[in-house]
Design a protein around this motif. Structure first.
Motif, mmCIF file in Angstrom:
data_model
loop_
_atom_site.group_PDB
_atom_site.id
_atom_site.type_symbol
_atom_site.label_atom_id
_atom_site.label_comp_id
_atom_site.label_asym_id
_atom_site.label_seq_id
_atom_site.Cartn_x
_atom_site.Cartn_y
_atom_site.Cartn_z
ATOM 1 N N VAL A 1 29.607 45.959 41.165
ATOM 2 C CA VAL A 1 31.097 45.594 40.427
ATOM 3 C C VAL A 1 31.951 44.969 41.309
ATOM 4 C CG1 VAL A 1 33.078 46.373 39.185
ATOM 5 C CG2 VAL A 1 30.686 47.235 38.519
ATOM 6 N N TYR A 2 32.023 45.570 42.451
ATOM 7 C CA TYR A 2 32.888 44.836 43.340
ATOM 8 C C TYR A 2 32.424 43.747 44.057
ATOM 9 C CZ TYR A 2 36.681 48.401 43.967
ATOM 10 O OH TYR A 2 37.682 48.986 43.776
ATOM 11 N N SER A 3 31.208 43.483 44.361
ATOM 12 C CA SER A 3 30.561 42.255 44.848
ATOM 13 C C SER A 3 30.619 41.132 43.794
ATOM 14 C CB SER A 3 28.962 42.351 45.417
ATOM 15 O OG SER A 3 28.315 42.818 44.446
ATOM 16 N N THR A 4 30.274 41.392 42.658
ATOM 17 C CA THR A 4 30.763 40.459 41.609
ATOM 18 C C THR A 4 32.082 40.027 41.451
ATOM 19 O OG1 THR A 4 28.981 41.548 40.194
ATOM 20 C CG2 THR A 4 30.194 40.005 39.094
ATOM 21 N N LEU A 5 32.976 40.913 41.567
ATOM 22 C CA LEU A 5 34.548 40.638 41.621
ATOM 23 C C LEU A 5 34.825 39.925 42.724
ATOM 24 C CD1 LEU A 5 37.304 41.280 40.476
ATOM 25 C CD2 LEU A 5 37.727 43.248 42.104
ATOM 26 N N LYS A 6 34.157 40.183 43.875
ATOM 27 C CA LYS A 6 34.495 39.261 45.197
ATOM 28 C C LYS A 6 34.096 37.694 44.833
ATOM 29 C CE LYS A 6 33.483 39.308 50.154
ATOM 30 N NZ LYS A 6 32.736 39.699 51.080
ATOM 31 N N GLU A 7 32.890 37.688 44.182
ATOM 32 C CA GLU A 7 32.606 36.147 43.838
ATOM 33 C C GLU A 7 33.594 35.735 42.799
ATOM 34 O OE1 GLU A 7 28.760 35.615 41.621
ATOM 35 O OE2 GLU A 7 27.932 37.256 43.097
ATOM 36 N N ASP B 1 36.757 36.700 41.852
ATOM 37 C CA ASP B 1 38.242 36.835 42.113
ATOM 38 C C ASP B 1 38.574 37.451 43.371
ATOM 39 O OD1 ASP B 1 40.986 37.156 42.223
ATOM 40 O OD2 ASP B 1 40.931 37.911 40.005
ATOM 41 N N VAL B 2 38.385 36.434 44.667
ATOM 42 C CA VAL B 2 38.223 37.499 45.945
ATOM 43 C C VAL B 2 39.814 37.876 46.190
ATOM 44 C CG1 VAL B 2 39.022 35.228 47.173
ATOM 45 C CG2 VAL B 2 37.425 37.054 48.179
ATOM 46 N N VAL C 1 31.442 43.179 32.136
ATOM 47 C CA VAL C 1 32.479 43.751 31.336
ATOM 48 C C VAL C 1 33.385 44.322 32.226
ATOM 49 C CG1 VAL C 1 33.177 45.116 29.451
ATOM 50 C CG2 VAL C 1 31.031 43.813 29.106
ATOM 51 N N CYS C 2 32.825 45.243 33.045
ATOM 52 C CA CYS C 2 33.787 46.033 34.023
ATOM 53 C C CYS C 2 34.638 45.237 34.751
ATOM 54 C CB CYS C 2 32.745 46.821 34.907
ATOM 55 S SG CYS C 2 32.229 48.232 34.275
ATOM 56 N N CYS C 3 33.911 44.030 35.329
ATOM 57 C CA CYS C 3 34.792 42.959 35.957
ATOM 58 C C CYS C 3 35.958 42.101 35.380
ATOM 59 C CB CYS C 3 33.707 41.600 36.540
ATOM 60 S SG CYS C 3 33.504 41.975 38.186
ATOM 61 N N ALA C 4 35.582 41.860 33.963
ATOM 62 C CA ALA C 4 36.502 41.388 33.189
ATOM 63 C C ALA C 4 37.541 42.246 32.904
ATOM 64 C CB ALA C 4 35.764 41.194 31.664
ATOM 65 N N MET C 5 37.367 43.342 32.869
ATOM 66 C CA MET C 5 38.563 44.851 32.698
ATOM 67 C C MET C 5 39.309 44.488 33.878
ATOM 68 S SD MET C 5 36.372 47.699 31.027
ATOM 69 C CE MET C 5 37.595 49.011 30.917
ATOM 70 N N LEU C 6 38.827 44.106 34.971
ATOM 71 C CA LEU C 6 39.676 44.026 36.337
ATOM 72 C C LEU C 6 40.507 42.902 36.460
ATOM 73 C CD1 LEU C 6 36.951 45.622 39.084
ATOM 74 C CD2 LEU C 6 39.091 46.725 38.026
ATOM 75 N N THR C 7 39.603 41.644 36.113
ATOM 76 C CA THR C 7 40.521 40.408 36.019
ATOM 77 C C THR C 7 41.758 40.465 35.062
ATOM 78 O OG1 THR C 7 38.739 39.364 34.748
ATOM 79 C CG2 THR C 7 38.474 39.306 37.184
ATOM 80 N N ARG D 1 44.632 41.650 36.291
ATOM 81 C CA ARG D 1 44.850 41.113 37.990
ATOM 82 C C ARG D 1 46.339 41.253 38.428
ATOM 83 N NH1 ARG D 1 45.733 36.016 39.758
ATOM 84 N NH2 ARG D 1 43.994 36.594 41.614
ATOM 85 N N ASP D 2 47.192 40.753 37.393
ATOM 86 C CA ASP D 2 48.329 40.370 37.820
ATOM 87 C C ASP D 2 49.383 41.850 37.883
ATOM 88 O OD1 ASP D 2 48.105 37.944 37.444
ATOM 89 O OD2 ASP D 2 49.018 37.673 35.660
ATOM 90 N N GLN D 3 49.066 43.024 37.157
ATOM 91 C CA GLN D 3 49.614 44.076 37.330
ATOM 92 C C GLN D 3 49.010 44.801 38.659
ATOM 93 O OE1 GLN D 3 48.334 44.182 33.492
ATOM 94 N NE2 GLN D 3 49.351 45.649 32.983
ATOM 95 N N LEU D 4 47.719 44.625 38.821
ATOM 96 C CA LEU D 4 47.040 45.180 40.031
ATOM 97 C C LEU D 4 47.435 44.700 41.636
ATOM 98 C CD1 LEU D 4 43.215 45.412 38.712
ATOM 99 C CD2 LEU D 4 44.856 47.238 39.089
ATOM 100 N N LEU D 5 47.748 43.324 41.300
ATOM 101 C CA LEU D 5 48.231 42.722 42.632
ATOM 102 C C LEU D 5 49.727 43.153 42.933
ATOM 103 C CD1 LEU D 5 46.782 39.008 42.124
ATOM 104 C CD2 LEU D 5 45.918 40.635 43.750
ATOM 105 N N GLU D 6 50.579 43.622 41.884
ATOM 106 C CA GLU D 6 51.683 44.073 42.147
ATOM 107 C C GLU D 6 51.908 45.357 42.460
ATOM 108 O OE1 GLU D 6 54.448 42.823 39.040
ATOM 109 O OE2 GLU D 6 53.983 40.658 39.269
ATOM 110 N N GLY D 7 50.899 46.213 41.906
ATOM 111 C CA GLY D 7 51.118 47.592 42.017
ATOM 112 C C GLY D 7 50.695 48.278 43.302
#
Length: 399
Positions: free
Chosen positions: A290-296, A298-299, A353-359, A362-368
Motif C-alpha cells: 500500500v505504501y510503495s503504491t502510494l509512493k508512486e 503521491d510522493v 482502493v486503500c491508496c485512493a482512500m489515502l489520496t 490528502r489535504d487533511q493528512l498533509l495539514e494534520g
C-alpha cells in the motif's frame, strides 16, 4: 426505475442468459456495481467466487451435491457429537474408558469436544456483535435448519453448548491482535451479550446461522480454525444470500454462504496466519505494498506519513484483512465487494482502493499532526464509496 438502471439489468440478464457465462464480460459488468434486483448480485457473487461453474447446465447437479455435503457436515460435526453428549447422562454402562469425558488421552473424542468448545465460545462472542446497528442478524431466519431443530433429535445444539460451557472467558485464546482492538466507531458493541436475545425453540436468529457456518469451517480447517475477524468476512456474504429475492436460493443461504466463504478464505486466509506475515503472501507484505503504491502515486503524502511515523500496520492491517468491512456501512461494503470480486487480480485492486482512500483525504493528512491523522485513518471520514472506487479506478488506469 431509471432507464439506465433497466438497461444495466438487461445487460446482466443477457450475459447470465447464455448457456456458458462469458466471465470477462461478467467481470466487467460487476466491476461497476451489481443490481440487487432479481437476485442478480447473489448469482454473480456465486460465479465470481468460483462456487458456480460457467456452464449453466451443471448448476443444478452441483448445487444439490454441495448442499447435501453441507448437511453431511452438520450431521457429523454438530449432531453426532451432540447426541453422544446427550446420551452420556442416559446410559452409563456403555461408556468405555476410552470415551469417558475425563479420559486424559489427548486423542480422546471428549478432548476434541472440549477444545471445540473454546473455539465455539470465541465465535459466539464475535457473531453476537455482528452489525449491532442493524436488526437483521437478531431477526429469525425464515429457513431455520430443520436438521438441527428437529424435535425428534435429542441432542446438544450449539446454542446449548454455549449455554452450558461456562469456560472462563480468559481461557478463550486471544486470537490475533489488531483486528478488533482498534474498534471502529461504526461498530458500537452491545454492553452485554444478552442484547442478542435467544429466540424461542424452533426459531433461529441469523447470527446463529453465521455461528454454525464458522464452527463448521473451523472444524474442517484445523490449521487455521477460527480467527477473530472471520465473522466480519462471512457477515456480508450471508446477509447478501439471505436477502435474495428468490426464495429457492434464499432457502439455501446457509450452505451457499459456507462454500463461498470457504472459497474466499482460500484466497485471503494468509492474512489471518501470523507465521506468514513476512512472506510475500502475508499481510505485512501487502501493507508495505500500500505504501510503495502510494509512493508512486503521491510522493508528498507518502513522505508526510513516513515523517510522522504512521505505519501501515496502524490502519491498513484492518482495511486489508477485513476487506474494508469495518470501515463502511454494510450496503457500501457490499458495493465495494462487487468491484473486488469482479477484479481478476482482486486483491491488487484492494490495494488501490486503500491508496485512493489515502489520496482522497490528502489535504487533511498533509495539514494534520500524528494524533489527528491517526484519528482520520482509524475512523475514515468519507462515506461515499462511489467516489473512492472511481479514484481507485483512476489509479489503476494511470499505471
Amino acid at each position: 426505475m431509471s432507464r439506465l438502471h433497466q438497461s444495466r439489468i438487461a445487460d446482466f440478464q443477457e450475459v447470465l442468459g447464455e448457456p456458458t457465462v462469458a466471465l470477462a464480460k461478467l467481470r466487467e459488468l460487476c466491476f461497476s456495481g451489481i443490481p440487487f434486483d432479481g437476485g442478480l448480485r447473489c448469482l454473480c457473487w456465486k460465479i465470481l467466487l468460483n462456487y458456480l461453474p460457467l456452464e449453466k447446465a451443471l448448476w443444478s447437479s452441483l448445487l444439490k451435491k454441495q448442499r447435501d455435503l453441507y448437511s453431511q457436515f452438520l450431521k457429523e460435526m454438530i449432531i453426532q457429537p451432540g447426541i453422544a453428549k446427550a446420551n452420556l447422562g442416559v446410559s452409563r454402562e456403555d461408556v468405555t474408558l476410552e470415551d469417558h469425558p475425563l479420559n486424559p488421552n489427548p486423542d480422546s473424542r471428549w478432548n476434541t469436544y472440549f477444545k471445540d468448545n473454546e473455539v465455539l465460545l470465541q465465535i459466539d462472542k464475535d457473531v453476537r456483535r455482528l452489525y449491532p446497528d442493524m436488526a437483521f442478524f437478531q431477526r429469525p431466519t425464515d429457513y431455520p435448519c430443520l436438521l438441527i431443530l428437529d424435535p425428534q433429535n435429542e441432542f446438544e445444539t450449539l446454542r446449548k453448548r454455549v449455554e452450558q460451557t461456562t469456560l472462563k472467558s480468559q481461557t478463550v485464546a486471544r486470537n490475533r491482535s489488531g483486528v478488533t482492538n482498534v474498534s471502529s466507531p461504526l461498530k458500537s458493541t452491545p454492553n452485554s451479550l444478552n442484547e442478542y436475545e435467544v429466540l424461542p425453540n424452533g426459531c433461529e436468529a441469523h447470527w446463529e446461522v453465521v455461528e454454525r457456518i464458522l464452527f463448521i469451517y473451523a472444524k474442517l480447517n484445523p490449521g487455521i480454525a477460527y480467527v477473530q475477524g472471520m465473522n466480519e468476512i462471512v457477515g456480508p456474504l450471508y446477509y447478501t444470500f439471505a436477502t435474495d429475492p428468490n426464495s429457492e436460493w434464499k432457502e439455501h443461504a446457509e450452505a451457499d454462504t459456507f462454500f463461498c466463504f470457504t472459497n474466499l478464505m482460500a484466497e485471503i486466509r494468509d492474512n489471518f496466519i501470523k507465521s506468514l506475515d513476512d512472506s510475500q503472501c502475508g499481510i505485512t507484505y501487502k501493507m508495505e505494498k500500500v505504501y510503495s503504491t502510494l509512493k508512486e502515486k503521491d510522493v508528498e503524502l507518502y513522505l508526510k506519513l513516513q515523517e510522522q511515523n504512521i505505519k501501515p500496520q496502524f490502519f491498513a492491517f484492518r482495511w486489508l484483512t477485513l476487506l474494508l468491512s469495518q470501515e463502511f456501512l454494510l450496503p457500501d461494503v457490499i458495493r465495494i465487494w462487487d468491484s473486488l470480486f469482479a477484479d481478476d487480480k482482486r486483491f491488487d485492486f484492494l490495494l488501490l482502493v486503500c491508496c485512493a482512500m489515502l489520496t482522497l483525504i490528502r489535504d487533511q493528512l498533509l495539514e494534520g499532526d500524528f494524533t489527528l491523522n491517526m484519528r482520520l485513518l482509524q475512523d475514515y471520514p468519507i462515506s461515499d464509496v462511489h467516489l473512492i472506487l472511481k479514484k481507485a479506478k483512476e489509479l489503476q488506469d494511470s499505471k
